[in-house]
Design an enzyme around this catalytic site. Structure first.
Site, PDB file in Angstrom:
ATOM      1  CE1 TYR A 187     -49.656  24.050 -15.743  1.00  0.00           C
ATOM      2  CE2 TYR A 187     -48.338  22.048 -15.586  1.00  0.00           C
ATOM      3  CZ  TYR A 187     -48.460  23.415 -15.446  1.00  0.00           C
ATOM      4  OH  TYR A 187     -47.382  24.151 -15.023  1.00  0.00           O
ATOM      5  CE  LYS A 191     -47.922  25.725 -18.257  1.00  0.00           C
ATOM      6  NZ  LYS A 191     -47.765  27.183 -18.342  1.00  0.00           N
ATOM      7  CB  ILE A 220     -41.644  26.773  -7.968  1.00  0.00           C
ATOM      8  CG1 ILE A 220     -41.107  26.430  -9.373  1.00  0.00           C
ATOM      9  CG2 ILE A 220     -41.109  28.102  -7.483  1.00  0.00           C
ATOM     10  CD1 ILE A 220     -39.605  26.324  -9.459  1.00  0.00           C
TER      11      ILE A 220
END
Length: 324
Positions: A187, A191, A220
């Site tokens: 990941y 990114k 989030i």
């Protein structure tokens, strides 16, 4: 096509100026990964502002339900972004069914995380054979997004040459492109890589009237995360930001045609009252080795981004004798 200046750093984006959502009326927007989470919230915000949104996702049941709810301002196209052919169909449908037969804004939001399984992380038995890892996260986050970028460029260049059209590409990245995130191996690589795409593409994208920017959420609020795990994160110091701030940030980038080549990070309100701010980490401002090398690199690589860009140059970019 939209006339954009050559990229140069002129300071951080002023995020205190709210997005002018009136500029979204009649725009055609593609949101990959738009059937849940931040993607869904973004879809809803753009549709509410009067844009026509094409939701691309694998979750057919959820995607169709959202599109039906938001009709006539939305449609759903089932799409696996790792499939080039399915993404071609996505772009064709977005243009064919939009009010102005256009593709103005593309939000490359689809992606998967460590929760999908990262085969680089487990330690294998040192007394057994090495186990070949699956790189599904890389396949989705990097290959899929690069397909989205390549197709966006192609279809942007088909745009009607009128002032009200736009060519805006936004990448959903992550704060792990700046901070260490142990165990998030694939990941984090993905990114970082997408931030690199933004930084290098911004040096040429203006030539085709294309703006490219990067949005970096951290923690989030999400219904996907269990309340128990969320409570553990809060106990360890995590401050959550709402999904609505991601959508507002996307609209800021989509409506302000002066913004190109920036990374905006989603923050808790305790950091920025707008919920997002310029990361301020993508340009070498201080005098020194990095700034000098950046300036040299820009002098070395002078290729124009046009259909004849390879004429008169070798594969590595050197001028062929007699070429200009």
């Amino acid at each position: 096509m939209p006339q954009l200046p050559r990229y140069e750093y002129t300071g951080p984006v002023d995020c205190t100026i709210p997005p002018d959502t009136a500029k979204l009326v009649g725009k055609s927007v593609i949101v990959t990964g738009g059937a849940n989470g931040m993607g869904e919230t973004t879809v809803r915000a753009f549709a509410a502002a009067g844009a026509f949104v094409t939701i691309a996702d694998l979750n057919e049941e959820r995607g169709k339900a959202i599109a039906e709810e938001l009709s006539p301002n939305a449609q759903f196209v089932k799409c696996n972004i790792t499939s080039w052919d399915e993404q071609v169909q996505l772009f064709e449908a977005a243009i064919a069914n939009s009010p102005n037969k256009s593709c103005d804004i593309v939000i490359a939001n689809a992606g998967i995380s460590r929760a999908s399984g990262d085969d680089l992380w487990p330690l294998d038995d040192p007394n057994g054979p090495p186990v070949k890892p699956q790189l599904k996260i890389i396949d989705v986050n990097i290959t899929g997004t690069l397909y989205t970028w390549k197709l966006a460029v192609h279809y942007f260049r088909k745009q009607p040459d009128v002032p009200e059209r736009d060519r805006c590409f936004i990448i959903t990245g992550s704060m792990v492109a700046w901070i260490d995130s142990p165990a998030n191996w694939q990941y984090t690589c993905s990114k970082y890589g997408l931030r690199g795409l933004m930084r290098t593409a911004r040096r040429s994208s203006w030539e085709q009237g294309i703006r490219i920017n990067y949005v970096a959420p951290c923690y989030i609020k999400s219904a996907i995360r269990s309340p128990e795990y969320e409570a553990q994160l809060i106990q360890k110091g995590v401050e959550f930001a709402p999904q609505e701030d991601v959508a507002t940030c996307m609209m800021k980038l989509a409506t302000d045609q002066t913004i190109n080549g920036h990374s905006l990070m989603i923050t808790p309100k305790s950091v920025s009252k707008e919920g997002f701010m310029d990361a301020g980490q993508d340009d070498h401002i201080e005098e020194g080795y990095f700034k000098r090398n950046q300036e040299v690199q820009l002098r070395i690589i002078e290729d124009k981004w046009d259909e004849g860009c390879i004429k008169g140059r070798t594969a590595e970019g050197a001028l062929i004798n007699g070429s200009q």
